[in-house]
Motif scaffolding. Structure first.
Motif, PDB file in Angstrom:
ATOM      1  N   CYS A   1     100.787 110.758  96.034  1.00 16.06           N
ATOM      2  CA  CYS A   1     101.044 110.209  94.503  1.00 16.06           C
ATOM      3  C   CYS A   1     102.191 110.346  93.996  1.00 16.06           C
ATOM      4  O   CYS A   1     103.013 110.019  93.016  1.00 16.06           O
ATOM      5  N   PRO A   2     103.547 110.682  94.879  1.00 18.66           N
ATOM      6  CA  PRO A   2     104.288 110.870  94.236  1.00 18.66           C
ATOM      7  C   PRO A   2     105.066 110.100  93.864  1.00 18.66           C
ATOM      8  O   PRO A   2     105.570 110.742  92.411  1.00 18.66           O
ATOM      9  N   GLN A   3     104.690 108.919  94.002  1.00 18.89           N
ATOM     10  CA  GLN A   3     106.106 107.580  92.811  1.00 18.89           C
ATOM     11  C   GLN A   3     104.577 107.257  91.393  1.00 18.89           C
ATOM     12  O   GLN A   3     105.675 106.676  90.816  1.00 18.89           O
ATOM     13  N   ALA A   4     103.687 107.883  91.577  1.00 17.75           N
ATOM     14  CA  ALA A   4     103.220 107.851  90.104  1.00 17.75           C
ATOM     15  C   ALA A   4     103.675 108.838  88.962  1.00 17.75           C
ATOM     16  O   ALA A   4     103.415 107.979  88.028  1.00 17.75           O
ATOM     17  N   ILE A   5     104.578 109.679  89.408  1.00 16.95           N
ATOM     18  CA  ILE A   5     105.533 110.747  88.403  1.00 16.95           C
ATOM     19  C   ILE A   5     106.505 109.670  87.946  1.00 16.95           C
ATOM     20  O   ILE A   5     107.080 110.184  89.321  1.00 16.95           O
ATOM     21  N   THR A   6     107.237 109.201  86.948  1.00 14.18           N
ATOM     22  CA  THR A   6     108.581 108.757  86.462  1.00 14.18           C
ATOM     23  C   THR A   6     108.754 109.345  85.624  1.00 14.18           C
ATOM     24  O   THR A   6     110.435 109.139  85.686  1.00 14.18           O
ATOM     25  N   ASP A   7     108.303 110.317  85.229  1.00 17.26           N
ATOM     26  CA  ASP A   7     108.900 110.860  83.576  1.00 17.26           C
ATOM     27  C   ASP A   7     109.927 111.917  84.714  1.00 17.26           C
ATOM     28  O   ASP A   7     108.742 113.027  85.058  1.00 17.26           O
ATOM     29  N   GLU A   8     111.085 112.256  84.636  1.00 15.38           N
ATOM     30  CA  GLU A   8     111.522 113.259  86.105  1.00 15.38           C
ATOM     31  C   GLU A   8     112.100 114.577  84.922  1.00 15.38           C
ATOM     32  O   GLU A   8     111.856 114.857  85.846  1.00 15.38           O
ATOM     33  N   GLN A   9     111.542 114.470  83.129  1.00 12.30           N
ATOM     34  CA  GLN A   9     111.148 115.699  82.775  1.00 12.30           C
ATOM     35  C   GLN A   9     110.287 116.278  82.932  1.00 12.30           C
ATOM     36  O   GLN A   9     110.049 117.679  82.913  1.00 12.30           O
ATOM     37  N   LEU A  10     109.346 115.311  83.266  1.00 11.82           N
ATOM     38  CA  LEU A  10     107.670 116.273  83.164  1.00 11.82           C
ATOM     39  C   LEU A  10     107.507 116.422  84.899  1.00 11.82           C
ATOM     40  O   LEU A  10     105.989 116.359  84.925  1.00 11.82           O
ATOM     41  N   ARG A  11     107.883 116.913  85.741  1.00 10.64           N
ATOM     42  CA  ARG A  11     107.897 116.487  87.418  1.00 10.64           C
ATOM     43  C   ARG A  11     106.713 118.076  87.548  1.00 10.64           C
ATOM     44  O   ARG A  11     108.199 119.024  86.672  1.00 10.64           O
ATOM     45  N   PRO A  12     106.061 118.671  87.820  1.00 13.98           N
ATOM     46  CA  PRO A  12     105.766 119.876  88.315  1.00 13.98           C
ATOM     47  C   PRO A  12     106.937 120.984  88.857  1.00 13.98           C
ATOM     48  O   PRO A  12     106.530 121.506  88.560  1.00 13.98           O
TER      49      PRO A  12
ATOM     50  N   GLY B   1      90.910 113.914  70.748  1.00 13.93           N
ATOM     51  CA  GLY B   1      91.578 115.404  70.213  1.00 13.93           C
ATOM     52  C   GLY B   1      91.844 115.897  71.657  1.00 13.93           C
ATOM     53  O   GLY B   1      92.928 116.373  71.610  1.00 13.93           O
ATOM     54  N   ILE B   2      91.840 115.483  73.430  1.00 12.84           N
ATOM     55  CA  ILE B   2      92.381 116.299  73.903  1.00 12.84           C
ATOM     56  C   ILE B   2      93.583 115.458  74.534  1.00 12.84           C
ATOM     57  O   ILE B   2      93.512 113.726  74.895  1.00 12.84           O
ATOM     58  N   HIS B   3      94.616 115.235  73.836  1.00 16.58           N
ATOM     59  CA  HIS B   3      95.272 114.553  73.621  1.00 16.58           C
ATOM     60  C   HIS B   3      96.791 114.890  75.743  1.00 16.58           C
ATOM     61  O   HIS B   3      97.898 115.730  75.109  1.00 16.58           O
ATOM     62  N   PHE B   4      96.450 113.775  76.285  1.00 15.48           N
ATOM     63  CA  PHE B   4      97.249 113.633  77.855  1.00 15.48           C
ATOM     64  C   PHE B   4      98.607 112.893  78.117  1.00 15.48           C
ATOM     65  O   PHE B   4      97.852 111.766  76.918  1.00 15.48           O
ATOM     66  N   THR B   5      99.422 113.256  78.484  1.00 19.72           N
ATOM     67  CA  THR B   5     101.180 112.486  77.561  1.00 19.72           C
ATOM     68  C   THR B   5     101.247 111.529  79.371  1.00 19.72           C
ATOM     69  O   THR B   5     101.044 112.451  80.359  1.00 19.72           O
ATOM     70  N   PRO B   6     101.352 110.881  79.267  1.00 18.85           N
ATOM     71  CA  PRO B   6     101.397 110.214  80.288  1.00 18.85           C
ATOM     72  C   PRO B   6     102.472 109.943  80.641  1.00 18.85           C
ATOM     73  O   PRO B   6     103.570 109.544  79.914  1.00 18.85           O
ATOM     74  N   ILE B   7     102.753 110.184  82.254  1.00 16.07           N
ATOM     75  CA  ILE B   7     103.988 110.802  82.972  1.00 16.07           C
ATOM     76  C   ILE B   7     104.755 109.373  83.654  1.00 16.07           C
ATOM     77  O   ILE B   7     105.540 109.681  84.827  1.00 16.07           O
ATOM     78  N   GLY B   8     103.999 108.055  83.533  1.00 13.82           N
ATOM     79  CA  GLY B   8     103.845 107.117  85.054  1.00 13.82           C
ATOM     80  C   GLY B   8     102.914 105.836  84.892  1.00 13.82           C
ATOM     81  O   GLY B   8     101.862 106.714  84.063  1.00 13.82           O
ATOM     82  N   ALA B   9     103.176 104.896  85.638  1.00 18.53           N
ATOM     83  CA  ALA B   9     102.480 103.661  84.883  1.00 18.53           C
ATOM     84  C   ALA B   9     101.025 103.514  86.126  1.00 18.53           C
ATOM     85  O   ALA B   9     101.122 105.168  86.890  1.00 18.53           O
ATOM     86  N   PRO B  10     100.299 102.688  85.929  1.00 14.94           N
ATOM     87  CA  PRO B  10      98.489 102.895  86.885  1.00 14.94           C
ATOM     88  C   PRO B  10      99.884 103.025  88.439  1.00 14.94           C
ATOM     89  O   PRO B  10     100.183 101.890  87.940  1.00 14.94           O
ATOM     90  N   VAL B  11      98.935 103.415  88.763  1.00 15.86           N
ATOM     91  CA  VAL B  11      99.286 103.335  90.363  1.00 15.86           C
ATOM     92  C   VAL B  11      97.686 102.452  91.306  1.00 15.86           C
ATOM     93  O   VAL B  11      96.405 103.052  90.423  1.00 15.86           O
ATOM     94  N   GLU B  12      97.153 102.627  92.079  1.00 14.20           N
ATOM     95  CA  GLU B  12      96.624 101.924  93.361  1.00 14.20           C
ATOM     96  C   GLU B  12      95.934 103.641  93.900  1.00 14.20           C
ATOM     97  O   GLU B  12      96.887 104.071  94.560  1.00 14.20           O
ATOM     98  N   TYR B  13      95.115 103.837  93.254  1.00  8.13           N
ATOM     99  CA  TYR B  13      94.484 105.302  94.362  1.00  8.13           C
ATOM    100  C   TYR B  13      92.733 105.746  93.344  1.00  8.13           C
ATOM    101  O   TYR B  13      92.718 106.240  92.463  1.00  8.13           O
ATOM    102  N   HIS B  14      92.275 104.885  94.286  1.00  6.62           N
ATOM    103  CA  HIS B  14      90.779 105.449  94.138  1.00  6.62           C
ATOM    104  C   HIS B  14      90.109 104.577  92.869  1.00  6.62           C
ATOM    105  O   HIS B  14      89.333 104.788  91.929  1.00  6.62           O
ATOM    106  N   GLY B  15      90.920 102.921  92.840  1.00  5.66           N
ATOM    107  CA  GLY B  15      91.023 102.361  91.704  1.00  5.66           C
ATOM    108  C   GLY B  15      92.568 103.078  91.066  1.00  5.66           C
ATOM    109  O   GLY B  15      92.997 103.187  91.153  1.00  5.66           O
ATOM    110  N   LYS B  16      92.478 101.842  89.781  1.00  2.00           N
ATOM    111  CA  LYS B  16      94.003 101.944  88.781  1.00  2.00           C
ATOM    112  C   LYS B  16      93.968 103.709  88.450  1.00  2.00           C
ATOM    113  O   LYS B  16      92.963 103.738  87.568  1.00  2.00           O
ATOM    114  N   ARG B  17      94.843 104.750  88.416  1.00  2.00           N
ATOM    115  CA  ARG B  17      95.104 105.646  88.047  1.00  2.00           C
ATOM    116  C   ARG B  17      96.453 105.965  87.196  1.00  2.00           C
ATOM    117  O   ARG B  17      97.281 105.851  88.165  1.00  2.00           O
ATOM    118  N   ALA B  18      96.462 106.603  86.910  1.00  2.00           N
ATOM    119  CA  ALA B  18      98.189 107.196  86.246  1.00  2.00           C
ATOM    120  C   ALA B  18      98.488 108.840  86.096  1.00  2.00           C
ATOM    121  O   ALA B  18      97.043 109.342  86.203  1.00  2.00           O
TER     122      ALA B  18
END
Length: 266
Positions: free
Chosen positions: A120-131, A219-236
């Motif tokens: 799902c490379p297209q799922a990541i749109t935040d260029e600063q937070l790519r692995p 209190g487990i705060h995850f930062t979204p780094i892309g919009a939801p995509v279709e991957y076993h349902g809508k996931r981001a």
């Protein structure tokens, strides 16, 4: 136009119920932490036999219950990433059954991709937070969260390719029922403990936005780094720095995390 005083009042009114609910959740977590290990045992799958239990549970959830993967004659769900994964699970003390599992997929060099990078490379749109912007030995992906139907209320309660950990009220004692909604959260806390232990700072995960909201609530705060995509349902795609996450956990969840760390590493 509203006055500054009225605007402030409105903000207090709109946020107080959520804050109060979060405080109650923290208090409940603190109570749960005191007795959690009487009913549920967080463990690491270090041996091949334990890993096979994990793969069988994943087969039950992913192949038979949710139909995310194809069935097979071996009745195990396993893939290429398992060889470089740390597997953890929660065992139901009285029955011995596995109540849930997840894995941490680590990387050792820049040639090894995380699953989200591969599928799902297209799922990541935040260029600063790519692995790839972090050191390979300091990143991982949490995946294959699975909680079997026995420990869920309804099969439609599905989060992150597994389930919420909602409960089956007809099967277990009243006391046990208090603990089962914490299965999914405790699996994520187990992942946090493993990351801290292994000095993995940067964590990525593909999950349903509603699970992210639920985790954020406790209190487990995850930062979204892309919009939801279709991957076993809508996931981001989401990211979190474990070092910051641990600092921001509420008192109740810090105590639950400490209990889980004791169970995993003692």
């Amino acid at each position: 136009m509203k006055s500054l005083k009225q605007t402030a009042t409105d903000q207090v009114i709109s946020t107080t119920p959520q804050k109060n609910a979060a405080a109650l959740a923290s208090d409940e977590a603190e109570l749960i932490a005191k007795h959690f290990s009487n009913y549920l045992k967080p463990q690491l799958a270090k041996s091949e036999a334990l890993k096979q239990e994990v793969y069988k549970l994943r087969y039950q959830v992913y192949c038979e219950e949710l139909h995310f993967e194809e069935t097979n004659n071996h009745h195990i769900e396993q893939d290429e990433f398992d060889l470089r994964s740390i597997h953890c699970f929660i065992r139901h003390a009285s029955s011995g059954a596995l109540a849930g599992t997840l894995r941490l997929i680590a990387t050792r060099n820049s040639d090894e991709l995380l699953p989200m990078e591969k599928f799902c490379p297209q799922a990541i749109t935040d260029e600063q937070l790519r692995p790839r912007h972090f050191l390979p030995h300091q990143i991982c992906e949490i995946s294959r969260l699975a909680v079997p139907l026995t420990f869920r209320k309804r099969q439609v309660d599905q989060f992150a390719g597994g389930a919420t950990g909602a409960i089956n009220e007809q099967t277990f004692s009243t006391q046990e029922l208090r603990f089962f909604p914490y299965i999914a959260v405790s699996l994520y806390l187990s992942a946090i403990a493993l990351c801290h232990k292994n000095r993995i700072h940067h964590v990525f995960v593909m999950m349903e936005p509603r699970l992210a909201r639920s985790l954020n609530f406790v209190g487990i705060h995850f930062t979204p780094i892309g919009a939801p995509v279709e991957y076993h349902g809508k996931r981001a795609a989401y990211y979190v720095d474990v070092r910051q996450l641990r600092k921001k956990l509420s008192t109740g969840y810090r105590k639950l995390l400490a209990m889980i760390e004791k169970e995993l590493f003692s």
